[in-house]
Write a protein that holds these residues in place. Structure first.
Motif, PDB file in Angstrom:
ATOM      1  N   TYR A  44       0.819  -1.211   0.000  1.00 42.80           N
ATOM      2  CA  TYR A  44       0.000   0.000   0.000  1.00 42.80           C
ATOM      3  C   TYR A  44       0.853   1.261   0.000  1.00 42.80           C
ATOM      4  O   TYR A  44       0.409   2.304  -0.473  1.00 42.80           O
ATOM      5  CB  TYR A  44      -0.931   0.012   1.222  1.00 42.80           C
ATOM      6  N   PHE A  45       2.044   1.154   0.568  1.00 46.82           N
ATOM      7  CA  PHE A  45       2.971   2.285   0.627  1.00 46.82           C
ATOM      8  C   PHE A  45       4.321   1.823   0.070  1.00 46.82           C
ATOM      9  O   PHE A  45       5.263   1.588   0.822  1.00 46.82           O
ATOM     10  CB  PHE A  45       3.139   2.774   2.066  1.00 46.82           C
ATOM     11  N   PRO A  46       4.424   1.654  -1.263  1.00 45.44           N
ATOM     12  CA  PRO A  46       5.688   1.178  -1.828  1.00 45.44           C
ATOM     13  C   PRO A  46       6.776   2.250  -1.740  1.00 45.44           C
ATOM     14  O   PRO A  46       6.494   3.430  -1.646  1.00 45.44           O
ATOM     15  CB  PRO A  46       5.339   0.869  -3.281  1.00 45.44           C
ATOM     16  N   GLY A  47       7.989   1.791  -1.763  1.00 49.05           N
ATOM     17  CA  GLY A  47       9.121   2.707  -1.718  1.00 49.05           C
ATOM     18  C   GLY A  47       9.828   2.646  -0.381  1.00 49.05           C
ATOM     19  O   GLY A  47       9.348   2.034   0.571  1.00 49.05           O
ATOM     20  N   SER A  49      11.376   5.655   0.844  1.00 47.41           N
ATOM     21  CA  SER A  49      11.627   7.018   1.319  1.00 47.41           C
ATOM     22  C   SER A  49      11.006   7.194   2.699  1.00 47.41           C
ATOM     23  O   SER A  49      10.176   6.403   3.146  1.00 47.41           O
ATOM     24  CB  SER A  49      11.063   8.049   0.333  1.00 47.41           C
ATOM     25  N   ARG A  50      11.399   8.244   3.367  1.00 49.84           N
ATOM     26  CA  ARG A  50      10.942   8.492   4.738  1.00 49.84           C
ATOM     27  C   ARG A  50       9.416   8.595   4.850  1.00 49.84           C
ATOM     28  O   ARG A  50       8.826   8.021   5.765  1.00 49.84           O
ATOM     29  CB  ARG A  50      11.629   9.734   5.270  1.00 49.84           C
ATOM     30  N   PRO A  51       8.730   9.318   3.935  1.00 54.50           N
ATOM     31  CA  PRO A  51       7.263   9.390   4.060  1.00 54.50           C
ATOM     32  C   PRO A  51       6.578   8.022   3.945  1.00 54.50           C
ATOM     33  O   PRO A  51       5.628   7.740   4.670  1.00 54.50           O
ATOM     34  CB  PRO A  51       6.846  10.309   2.914  1.00 54.50           C
ATOM     35  N   GLU A  52       7.057   7.163   3.048  1.00 52.68           N
ATOM     36  CA  GLU A  52       6.441   5.839   2.903  1.00 52.68           C
ATOM     37  C   GLU A  52       6.708   4.975   4.129  1.00 52.68           C
ATOM     38  O   GLU A  52       5.828   4.253   4.602  1.00 52.68           O
ATOM     39  CB  GLU A  52       6.936   5.127   1.641  1.00 52.68           C
ATOM     40  N   LEU A  53       7.923   5.023   4.638  1.00 51.96           N
ATOM     41  CA  LEU A  53       8.249   4.237   5.838  1.00 51.96           C
ATOM     42  C   LEU A  53       7.408   4.702   7.027  1.00 51.96           C
ATOM     43  O   LEU A  53       6.910   3.890   7.808  1.00 51.96           O
ATOM     44  CB  LEU A  53       9.736   4.341   6.159  1.00 51.96           C
ATOM     45  N   ARG A  54       7.241   6.008   7.136  1.00 53.22           N
ATOM     46  CA  ARG A  54       6.445   6.546   8.238  1.00 53.22           C
ATOM     47  C   ARG A  54       4.973   6.178   8.086  1.00 53.22           C
ATOM     48  O   ARG A  54       4.288   5.882   9.064  1.00 53.22           O
ATOM     49  CB  ARG A  54       6.612   8.059   8.262  1.00 53.22           C
ATOM     50  N   ALA A  55       4.462   6.206   6.847  1.00 51.90           N
ATOM     51  CA  ALA A  55       3.070   5.828   6.597  1.00 51.90           C
ATOM     52  C   ALA A  55       2.852   4.357   6.943  1.00 51.90           C
ATOM     53  O   ALA A  55       1.828   3.991   7.530  1.00 51.90           O
ATOM     54  CB  ALA A  55       2.702   6.095   5.139  1.00 51.90           C
ATOM     55  N   ARG A  56       3.808   3.492   6.584  1.00 54.46           N
ATOM     56  CA  ARG A  56       3.707   2.071   6.949  1.00 54.46           C
ATOM     57  C   ARG A  56       3.658   1.894   8.456  1.00 54.46           C
ATOM     58  O   ARG A  56       2.866   1.116   8.978  1.00 54.46           O
ATOM     59  CB  ARG A  56       4.919   1.298   6.407  1.00 54.46           C
ATOM     60  N   GLN A  57       4.512   2.631   9.155  1.00 56.63           N
ATOM     61  CA  GLN A  57       4.541   2.531  10.612  1.00 56.63           C
ATOM     62  C   GLN A  57       3.216   3.013  11.220  1.00 56.63           C
ATOM     63  O   GLN A  57       2.670   2.367  12.113  1.00 56.63           O
ATOM     64  CB  GLN A  57       5.701   3.359  11.164  1.00 56.63           C
ATOM     65  N   THR A  58       2.671   4.109  10.709  1.00 57.67           N
ATOM     66  CA  THR A  58       1.394   4.633  11.209  1.00 57.67           C
ATOM     67  C   THR A  58       0.277   3.621  10.979  1.00 57.67           C
ATOM     68  O   THR A  58      -0.521   3.343  11.884  1.00 57.67           O
ATOM     69  CB  THR A  58       1.051   5.961  10.510  1.00 57.67           C
ATOM     70  N   ALA A  59       0.213   3.054   9.786  1.00 59.19           N
ATOM     71  CA  ALA A  59      -0.835   2.079   9.462  1.00 59.19           C
ATOM     72  C   ALA A  59      -0.692   0.821  10.314  1.00 59.19           C
ATOM     73  O   ALA A  59      -1.691   0.282  10.805  1.00 59.19           O
ATOM     74  CB  ALA A  59      -0.780   1.726   7.978  1.00 59.19           C
ATOM     75  N   THR A  60       0.531   0.371  10.517  1.00 55.49           N
ATOM     76  CA  THR A  60       0.768  -0.824  11.331  1.00 55.49           C
ATOM     77  C   THR A  60       0.324  -0.600  12.766  1.00 55.49           C
ATOM     78  O   THR A  60      -0.350  -1.449  13.355  1.00 55.49           O
ATOM     79  CB  THR A  60       2.262  -1.205  11.311  1.00 55.49           C
ATOM     80  N   GLU A  61       0.693   0.536  13.333  1.00 47.44           N
ATOM     81  CA  GLU A  61       0.310   0.833  14.722  1.00 47.44           C
ATOM     82  C   GLU A  61      -1.208   0.930  14.875  1.00 47.44           C
ATOM     83  O   GLU A  61      -1.770   0.418  15.839  1.00 47.44           O
ATOM     84  CB  GLU A  61       0.972   2.129  15.182  1.00 47.44           C
ATOM     85  N   LEU A  62      -1.876   1.548  13.904  1.00 45.66           N
ATOM     86  CA  LEU A  62      -3.327   1.669  13.966  1.00 45.66           C
ATOM     87  C   LEU A  62      -3.988   0.302  13.833  1.00 45.66           C
ATOM     88  O   LEU A  62      -4.917  -0.026  14.565  1.00 45.66           O
ATOM     89  CB  LEU A  62      -3.820   2.617  12.880  1.00 45.66           C
TER      90      LEU A  62
END
Length: 162
Positions: A44-47, A49-62
């Motif tokens: 869902y958040f390929p790549g 870069s910092r924004p994609e890694l942060r988005a993955r972390q946010t989605a995982t935590e939620l």
């Protein structure tokens, strides 16, 4: 065409919250209980870069915070997990957009002059979508006030309202 009146509630919600009108409960589709499996957020958040890694972390935590409780309280099963995935992706994008808007500012400079930052429009659309998902999952404060514990002897150790 939409039907007038309130949206029908799932059978589990009617049983959990009570049926004071004693109307017949429509069971609907019965899916076997299963724990919702977390998706691969990199799809869902390929790549990298910092924004994609942060988005993955946010989605995982939620996901980790909501999936177990929605499975217990609302009967969310793996076959219905897409709405929760969509909720997590939408929330991660809102967080990403807010960070970008904070860093770039509300006005963007282009060849045509100063214009509203595109993230402003995207965030409005994401928030509108998030509101519909919140209602679908029953996560708003108003939906929480409609959920009330059923009367009983109070001996149920697995009661979600304890």
């Amino acid at each position: 065409m939409a039907q007038p009146g309130p949206k029908p509630r799932p059978a589990l919600a009617v049983v959990r919250e009570g049926n004071p009108g004693r109307r017949p409960v429509k069971e609907g589709v019965k899916l076997p209980p299963s724990v919702p499996v977390a998706p691969r957020w990199s799809e869902y958040f390929p790549g990298s870069s910092r924004p994609e890694l942060r988005a993955r972390q946010t989605a995982t935590e939620l996901w980790d915070r909501l999936a177990p409780s929605l499975a217990r309280s609302a009967g969310l099963v793996n076959e219905q997990r897409e709405v929760l995935i969509d909720y997590c992706v939408t929330w991660a994008r809102i967080q990403q957009g807010e960070r970008a808007l904070s860093m770039e500012g509300p006005i963007a400079s282009t060849e045509r002059g100063n214009v509203k930052n595109p993230w402003s429009t995207l965030l409005n659309q994401y928030r509108s979508h998030l509101r519909s998902l919140i209602g679908e999952l029953g996560l708003s404060p108003s939906a929480a006030t409609r959920v009330s514990p059923r009367g009983g002897d109070g001996d149920d150790e697995d009661d979600i309202f304890d």
